[in-house]
Design a protein around this motif. Structure first.
Motif: not given
Length: 286
Positions: A172-193
């Motif tokens: 219901e609340s808004r997850i901060p973008d810096d937290i979401l960055d930490g969740w999504f960045a590994p798959a963005l930068r690494d094809k093995e992830i």
């Protein structure tokens, strides 16, 4: 951040340390221990351990032949308990529910199951809800050629992150973008992830097998707390009651003003319920 080598590959984790009872926190897809950042500081007197499981936000890829199915990751959680030599540990899950299969009768090494003192299942997958219905279009995309890369790109967008019809519907609340960055960045930068993410996301067994695994949970006779959310778009409303009734020593708490990510929406209430449950079942804070 400390790291332990398990059969599937390296697992990073955070550990608050201390002499208190051990709480091991699972997380959702693709998330990490920061999912619990609001709750852990409220659990004074406990040793809180937060592994980053290979659900897509992990920093180091798993081995190419790693079993990252639902039960494969549950087995990995058991290996983690063994590697850290934890005893009477409380497993706390939210969103991802596959960790409960660690204690399903006869499915994991007995020495791993023996390390689990109790479960806290917080608005998580159960029964045949693997993956939850709103997440199934994303799983279909991940099965397509180029789908994993496209999915990773979509996670950059504000709509995906915050719209209630997308990832934003998790709470219901808004997850901060810096937290979401930490969740999504590994798959963005690494094809093995991304490879690992796809293996996990597409690794749920058929409905019949899931329900058979669920029946085996009835043999787990240690305390189980089920915490369910009143505004959950991912987990069916009746699953909380059914899950609590499944376990011989199960109990249910409902938190009305929350989505799936109760640690995000209602951290104080959740910490209070966890502490009460732990204290009542022989794991009072140090």
């Amino acid at each position: 951040m400390p790291r332990v080598e398990l059969s599937a590959g390296p697992i990073d984790y955070t550990d608050t340390g201390g002499a208190g009872p051990a709480l091991v926190f699972g997380h959702g897809f693709p998330m990490s221990g920061t999912q619990w950042r609001k709750v852990v500081p409220l659990l004074t007197g406990y040793r809180c351990i937060l592994p980053t499981l290979p659900l897509g936000a992990h920093l180091a890829p798993m081995r190419a032949d790693a079993d990252l199915t639902q039960f494969g990751v549950a087995r990995l959680l058991g290996e983690f308990l063994d590697a850290l030599d934890l005893h009477d540990a409380t497993i706390v899950l939210n969103d991802w529910g596959g960790g409960q299969f660690l204690v399903a009768d006869g499915m994991a090494p007995a020495e791993h199951v023996a390390r689990v003192g109790r479960l806290a299942l917080v608005a998580c997958e159960a029964f045949d809800n693997f993956p939850p219905k709103p997440a199934r279009p994303a799983v279909k995309l991940l099965r397509l050629p180029g789908g994993p890369w496209l999915h990773a790109q979509v996670t950059r967008t504000s709509f995906y992150r915050h719209a209630k019809a997308a990832y934003g519907g998790m709470c219901e609340s808004r997850i901060p973008d810096d937290i979401l960055d930490g969740w999504f960045a590994p798959a963005l930068r690494d094809k093995e992830i991304r490879r690992d993410l796809v293996k996990f996301a597409t690794g749920s067994p058929p409905r019949r097998e899931l329900l058979a695994w669920t029946e085996r949970l009835r043999a787990f006779d240690r305390p189980v707390l089920v915490v369910w959310a009143g505004q959950d778009r991912m987990m069916p409303a009746d699953h909380g009651r059914r899950l609590a009734e499944l376990f011989p020593d199960g109990r249910l708490v409902e938190i009305p003003d929350s989505g799936t990510l109760i640690p995000e929406d209602q951290p104080d209430r959740l910490a209070k319920e966890l502490t009460a449950f732990l204290t009542e079942t022989g794991a009072a804070p140090a």
